[in-house]
Design a protein around this motif. Sequence first.
Motif, short mmCIF file in Angstrom:
data_model
loop_
_atom_site.label_atom_id
_atom_site.label_comp_id
_atom_site.label_asym_id
_atom_site.label_seq_id
_atom_site.Cartn_x
_atom_site.Cartn_y
_atom_site.Cartn_z
N ILE A 45 -7.81 49.82 22.11
CA ILE A 45 -6.89 48.62 22.42
C ILE A 45 -5.69 48.87 21.63
CG2 ILE A 45 -8.84 47.07 22.70
CD1 ILE A 45 -8.66 46.30 19.81
N PRO A 46 -4.67 48.20 21.73
CA PRO A 46 -3.51 47.96 21.04
C PRO A 46 -3.62 47.67 19.74
CG PRO A 46 -2.91 47.20 23.32
CD PRO A 46 -4.25 47.15 23.15
N TYR A 47 -3.16 48.45 18.66
CA TYR A 47 -3.57 48.01 17.35
C TYR A 47 -1.93 48.47 16.48
CZ TYR A 47 -5.01 47.97 12.44
OH TYR A 47 -5.19 47.75 10.93
N SER A 48 -1.63 49.65 16.35
CA SER A 48 -0.65 50.06 15.53
C SER A 48 0.77 49.48 16.06
CB SER A 48 -0.30 51.55 15.36
OG SER A 48 -0.15 52.15 16.69
N GLU A 49 0.86 49.34 17.52
CA GLU A 49 2.19 48.76 17.85
C GLU A 49 2.05 47.25 18.35
OE1 GLU A 49 3.58 51.18 21.05
OE2 GLU A 49 4.26 52.81 19.76
N THR B 255 -2.37 34.42 19.63
CA THR B 255 -2.84 33.17 18.86
C THR B 255 -3.27 33.66 17.35
OG1 THR B 255 -5.19 33.67 19.65
CG2 THR B 255 -3.90 31.91 20.90
N SER B 256 -4.46 33.82 17.05
CA SER B 256 -5.11 33.95 15.50
C SER B 256 -4.48 35.27 15.10
CB SER B 256 -6.39 34.05 15.39
OG SER B 256 -7.01 32.74 15.80
N LEU B 257 -4.44 36.34 15.92
CA LEU B 257 -3.74 37.77 15.36
C LEU B 257 -2.52 37.53 14.92
CD1 LEU B 257 -5.58 40.44 17.64
CD2 LEU B 257 -5.56 40.15 15.05
N THR C 141 -10.89 40.43 13.04
CA THR C 141 -10.78 40.12 14.34
C THR C 141 -10.49 41.52 15.25
OG1 THR C 141 -9.68 38.03 13.62
CG2 THR C 141 -9.36 38.67 16.13
N PHE C 142 -9.77 42.35 14.71
CA PHE C 142 -9.48 43.81 15.47
C PHE C 142 -10.83 44.47 15.36
CE2 PHE C 142 -5.01 43.71 14.83
CZ PHE C 142 -4.60 43.91 16.47
N SER C 143 -11.76 44.32 14.40
CA SER C 143 -13.23 45.02 14.46
C SER C 143 -13.94 44.46 15.64
CB SER C 143 -13.84 44.84 13.24
OG SER C 143 -14.37 43.47 13.06
N VAL C 144 -13.93 43.28 15.76
CA VAL C 144 -14.61 42.71 16.88
C VAL C 144 -14.06 43.04 18.28
CG1 VAL C 144 -15.38 40.30 18.27
CG2 VAL C 144 -15.54 40.52 15.63
N MET C 145 -12.91 43.06 18.37
CA MET C 145 -12.06 43.20 19.71
C MET C 145 -12.40 44.71 20.05
SD MET C 145 -8.60 41.21 19.21
CE MET C 145 -7.70 41.79 20.62
N THR C 146 -12.28 45.71 19.05
CA THR C 146 -12.45 47.09 19.59
C THR C 146 -14.06 47.29 19.82
OG1 THR C 146 -12.12 49.28 18.82
CG2 THR C 146 -12.76 48.15 17.07
N LYS D 49 4.19 43.04 17.43
CA LYS D 49 5.61 43.26 16.90
C LYS D 49 6.71 42.23 17.63
CE LYS D 49 4.44 47.05 14.90
NZ LYS D 49 4.36 47.43 13.16
N GLY D 50 6.18 41.33 18.30
CA GLY D 50 7.00 40.39 19.01
C GLY D 50 7.75 40.74 19.91
N ASP D 51 9.08 40.40 20.21
CA ASP D 51 10.04 41.31 21.40
C ASP D 51 10.12 42.55 21.11
OD1 ASP D 51 9.55 38.71 22.37
OD2 ASP D 51 11.55 37.98 21.80
N SER D 52 9.97 43.17 20.12
CA SER D 52 10.62 44.56 19.78
C SER D 52 9.68 45.60 20.43
CB SER D 52 10.65 44.86 18.43
OG SER D 52 9.14 44.77 17.76
N ILE D 53 8.29 45.26 20.75
CA ILE D 53 7.31 46.28 21.55
C ILE D 53 6.65 45.28 22.49
CG2 ILE D 53 5.72 48.04 21.58
CD1 ILE D 53 6.35 48.79 18.68
N LEU D 54 7.13 45.36 23.75
CA LEU D 54 6.72 44.60 24.87
C LEU D 54 5.44 45.19 25.58
CD1 LEU D 54 9.63 42.85 26.46
CD2 LEU D 54 7.94 42.07 24.69
N ASP D 55 5.23 46.46 25.47
CA ASP D 55 4.16 47.38 25.95
C ASP D 55 3.50 48.55 24.89
OD1 ASP D 55 2.59 48.48 28.11
OD2 ASP D 55 3.99 50.07 28.51
N PRO D 56 2.75 47.95 24.12
CA PRO D 56 2.26 48.43 22.93
C PRO D 56 1.29 49.63 23.46
CG PRO D 56 1.34 46.40 22.95
CD PRO D 56 2.24 46.41 24.01
N ALA D 57 1.38 50.82 22.78
CA ALA D 57 0.02 51.67 23.17
C ALA D 57 -0.93 51.48 22.61
CB ALA D 57 0.81 53.02 22.42
N TYR D 58 -2.11 52.01 23.23
CA TYR D 58 -3.47 51.91 23.01
C TYR D 58 -3.92 52.81 21.87
CZ TYR D 58 -4.72 48.63 26.78
OH TYR D 58 -4.63 47.76 27.66
N ASP D 59 -4.52 52.31 20.82
CA ASP D 59 -5.06 53.24 19.71
C ASP D 59 -6.43 53.54 19.99
OD1 ASP D 59 -2.83 53.06 17.40
OD2 ASP D 59 -2.72 51.18 18.39
#
Length: 429
Positions: free
Chosen positions: A141-145, A99-101, A130-135, A148-158
């Motif tokens: 949590i996933p951040y750098s990946e 949503t917002s992110l 938003t990311f500061s609250v979530m972490t 990314k839409g459909d290009s990365i469906l299983d983002p790594a956790y940072d």
Amino acid sequence: MRYHILSVLAAAALIGSGTGCTSDFAEVNTNPNGPVDVPPPSILSNAIQNVVGGVGGRTELNLWGVGLWVQYYTLIQYRDEDKYIMRSGTSGGWGFYPTSLLDFQRMIDKGVAANTPNWVAVGRIMKSYTFSVMTEAMGDIPYSEALKGDSILDPAYDTQQSIYNALFVDLKTASDQINPSGIGFPSGDIMYGGDVTLWRKFANSLRLRLAIHLSNVDATKAAAEAQAAVAAGVFESNDDNAQLMYLATSPNRNPIYNDARSRDDFGMSKTYVDSLLSWNDPRLPVFAQPNKDTPPAYRGLPNGLNDGEGDPLSLISRIGAYWRETPNAPLALLTYSEVLFLQAEAAQRGWIAGNAATLYADAIRASMEQYGISNANINAYLAQARVQYNAGTGLTQIAYQKWASMFMQGMEAWTEWRRTRVPTLVPGP
């Protein structure tokens, strides 16, 4: 048999239509009133409202979770969360990803494509918030990946450390990008009315908050980031507060007010009410409603009780009418009062120039002025011996007064309590 015949006739009709069906399909199935692409000013308002409601409303990031654990409120029914039992579906802010992110990332991408730095900067600031609250709620949590839409469906956790480092960079970049004379937000900015200089202060103030969060983890990094944030320009009055001023009409009313129209789940915590009473805090009538005793009084319920335990619910104060009975009451993401407390701590630690005692007193005053407390009552509160600043116990005093002032900002209060352990909170049974 009849249904079989009808289905054959329908198929024949489709076949008989030939290419007409194919050529008209896209046109017929396109909603002429549904835009498929909108500029950042049209994206911002809904994204802000979603974040403010998600962080400050009836969610695990405030009323239904961390605000209970920092003992501002208590549940008067369905008390599992008050006993640290989170129910299935609790997200910790995970729902911000689609949503917002995603909206804030769209603002950044569209701003880059249109060479409009202010769109990019505001998108970065809200994404960072938003990311500061979530972490803080969930840790790694996933951040750098992510995003990314459909290009990365299983983002790594940072790691939380890498996320913090990235947030510091993004907030500095956003602050530097702000251009008061550039294209901004003639509409859609429901927090600052298009004043991008206030967005710059928000970026730097958030950077200061995150720096102080690191005090027990990396004091060197914390000091450097705090110095840079203050030098770049932080909030200077309550007019700078990052808050959403709700409207008195549906659907844009304060979510606390909306919730109270049909439910009665939350009372005041005994910890908080007793503390404010013992300190003669003039904000108590704002933060709490008197109970239905004779004469009316302020009384809280201990946290962590089982359903049915404790005083009769008529004797338990509810959340103050400022929110519970006021549809257009604001909810804050970050305030001038908090920024002054942050500066007071940084000054006490020797990280920035400034008088810690003055900043501390100004922080208390700013909080009380935010809620319309009279100058006479503010002065009387500040004159109490236990309130007056003592350098030897200054960090503890700052932490307590910040906790007292951050009512209805449960997530940040919970983050700060975990860092300072002030005040002493006794978990429920």
